[in-house]
Scaffold this motif. Structure first.
Motif, PDB file in Angstrom:
ATOM      1  N   ALA A 148       0.922  -1.335  -0.074  1.00 38.55           N
ATOM      2  CA  ALA A 148      -0.059  -0.119   0.073  1.00 38.55           C
ATOM      3  C   ALA A 148       0.743   1.089   0.074  1.00 38.55           C
ATOM      4  O   ALA A 148       0.620   2.266  -0.621  1.00 38.55           O
ATOM      5  CB  ALA A 148      -1.054  -0.012   1.158  1.00 38.55           C
ATOM      6  N   GLY A 149       2.098   1.289   0.699  1.00 37.66           N
ATOM      7  CA  GLY A 149       2.908   2.345   0.795  1.00 37.66           C
ATOM      8  C   GLY A 149       3.318   2.895  -0.436  1.00 37.66           C
ATOM      9  O   GLY A 149       3.471   3.943  -1.062  1.00 37.66           O
ATOM     10  N   ILE A 150       3.799   1.695  -1.239  1.00 37.01           N
ATOM     11  CA  ILE A 150       4.433   1.755  -2.560  1.00 37.01           C
ATOM     12  C   ILE A 150       3.514   2.266  -3.590  1.00 37.01           C
ATOM     13  O   ILE A 150       4.035   3.384  -4.293  1.00 37.01           O
ATOM     14  CB  ILE A 150       5.291   0.556  -2.954  1.00 37.01           C
ATOM     15  N   GLU A 151       2.210   1.858  -3.352  1.00 31.70           N
ATOM     16  CA  GLU A 151       1.246   2.390  -4.388  1.00 31.70           C
ATOM     17  C   GLU A 151       1.037   4.015  -4.076  1.00 31.70           C
ATOM     18  O   GLU A 151       0.998   4.426  -5.071  1.00 31.70           O
ATOM     19  CB  GLU A 151       0.038   1.680  -4.043  1.00 31.70           C
ATOM     20  N   PHE A 152       0.985   4.232  -2.951  1.00 32.35           N
ATOM     21  CA  PHE A 152       0.659   5.555  -2.491  1.00 32.35           C
ATOM     22  C   PHE A 152       2.202   6.469  -2.943  1.00 32.35           C
ATOM     23  O   PHE A 152       1.583   7.730  -3.554  1.00 32.35           O
ATOM     24  CB  PHE A 152       0.525   5.530  -1.022  1.00 32.35           C
TER      25      PHE A 152
END
Ligand SMILES: *Cc1c(COP(=O)(O)O)cnc(C)c1O
Length: 452
Positions: free
Chosen positions: A372-376
């Motif tokens: 999720a952090g990388i998508e963000f």
């Protein structure tokens, strides 16, 4: 979609001048904290052996809804506040969701996280009361860094016990604390009785917030003119963090929106409280139906799977006994990279609110948080702290649900910090070296046996 406005700021003269004390509005007040030695209810007098008098007063204040922010604290807030409220257009587009996603960007503070919001007033109150030295513990180093800087600002000496695994994983956080003039010791250490006892029993102990708290508390109690400060869990820390939600409330108004869902990651509860409570007051007082979701690690699931009981805040049993959701004060959390969330218990206010159904909790597996952090990061250009990734994962899950139902919900989450000091963790994720950790029902049962 065309960008209407990306970021919302408050002019300096519109910054909040008071914090919001939710204890005044709670129908069921948090349970009574007990002195660890006498088992009598704690008082301002007993608490202030450890904390500043003003922090102790705020901790037990059940009546005043608004608490004035001292002028020198307001001045220091102006160094980085207001923090921007950001509409996550990029993330909305990536997800293809009809939801409106907003985040409050606390990562712009000088130390890179929301922790400074409470470090400043805690250091200020100590200074005003004639204290010369402060101690604390730190996990990932965020709180230690904030306290180191706030101590410098108000001319106090600071000693920080940093959880050993984080001290080794994140050496640059230690450097930053030292830049601000702090004395940093990896915990468990041989410099306190609590540390020695733990190392004698477990020579390879990797440290935990519970252990580091024991060491910092012991140093405060045995050093003249020295107080202990803490970055989470206690009610006065949550109070200071309401500056986040109070600003967000005004900024959402500027955007012409009101959140249906508010999300914060959860260590001991301070940033979740900070972003939630100002909005929750409208649920309590005027029937709003906003949902509040605390996002915790699957490896440290005190809210979703812990026991509501009286427990200590630290491993040795120096802190007051608090009625809270806990995994037991001897629980040793897995070495996840979200160091700020490796804590066994939840604050007394959030524990009561969860019990009363005023908020919800969700747990997230470590690998999912980094995904999720990388998508963000790809969508918004900010690399989030591993802790913040928990809130992002839950926000994305809610936004994807909106995609299925076609609902245009307004989602607000707190971006507690940036992850630029946590790149070793991102490296591990990218090379497929990261694991998930779970804990069995039997282990939870074992760790909480005897706690009532
Ligand atoms: C400390 C920390 C947290 C967790 O602490 P809370 O008191 O639960 O808010 C979350 N994010 C960051 C970046 C932190 O430093």
């Amino acid at each position: 979609m065309a960008i209407k406005q990306k970021r919302y700021f408050l002019p300096e003269n519109e910054l909040p001048t008071q914090w919001y004390n939710i204890q005044a509005d709670m129908v069921n007040k948090p349970g009574t904290m007990l002195d660890p030695v006498t088992r009598e209810p704690v008082t301002v007098e007993s608490l202030s052996r450890l904390l500043s008098v003003e922090s102790s007063r705020q901790e037990l204040n059940m009546t005043d809804r608004w608490i004035d922010i001292p002028e020198p604290v307001q001045e220091m807030y102006k160094y980085y506040r207001s923090t921007p409220l950001v509409r996550a257009y990029g993330l909305e587009k990536t997800l293809g969701t009809p939801a409106h996603i907003y985040f409050k960007n606390e990562s712009v503070s000088p130390v890179g996280s929301h922790k400074l919001n409470s470090a400043i007033p805690q250091a200020y109150y100590c200074k005003m009361e004639g204290v010369t030295n402060v101690t604390t513990e730190t996990g990932a180093g965020q709180w230690g860094t904030a306290l180191a800087y706030a101590s410098k600002v108000f001319g106090l000496e600071s000693a920080v016990y940093q959880v050993k695994v984080s001290y080794e994983q994140k050496p640059y956080r230690r450097s930053v604390m030292q830049v601000f003039g702090s004395q940093v010791t990896p915990s468990p250490s041989m410099s306190t009785r609590a540390g020695k006892d733990i190392l004698t029993q477990f020579p390879n102990h990797q440290g935990s917030l519970g252990t580091a708290i024991s060491e910092a508390v012991e140093l405060a109690l045995t050093t003249p003119n020295c107080k202990y400060t803490l970055g989470s869990v206690m009610s006065h820390v949550s109070l200071h963090q309401t500056i986040i939600g109070l600003e967000a409330e005004k900024q959402m108004e500027m955007a012409g929106e009101y959140p249906d869902i508010v999300i914060g990651c959860f260590g001991g509860g301070s940033n979740f409280s900070g972003i939630s409570f100002p909005f929750m007051r409208h649920n309590i007082l005027s029937g709003k139906k906003t949902r509040f979701i605390a996002a915790e690690p699957q490896s440290c699931p005190k809210l979703t799977r812990g026991k509501f009981c009286y427990d200590f805040g630290d491993e040795t049993g120096y802190t007051p006994l608090m009625p809270m959701f806990s995994l037991g004060h001897n629980f040793k959390p897995a070495n996840i990279h979200a160091g700020g969330l490796r804590y066994h218990g939840a604050g007394v206010i959030v524990s009561q609110l969860l019990k009363d159904g005023l908020m919800e909790a969700a747990d997230v597996a470590q690998i999912d948080t980094f995904k999720a952090g990388i998508e963000f990061a790809k969508a918004e250009g900010i690399v989030p702290a591993p802790e913040s990734c928990h809130a992002i994962a839950v926000a994305i899950a809610e936004a994807n649900r909106c995609k299925e139902t076609g609902e245009e919900k307004v989602i607000l989450f707190n971006l507690t910090g940036h992850g630029l000091m946590d790149m070793a963790a991102y490296d591990k994720y990218l090379s497929g070296d990261l694991n998930n950790f779970t804990i069995s029902d039997e282990d939870i049962e074992k760790n909480t046996t005897g706690l009532e």
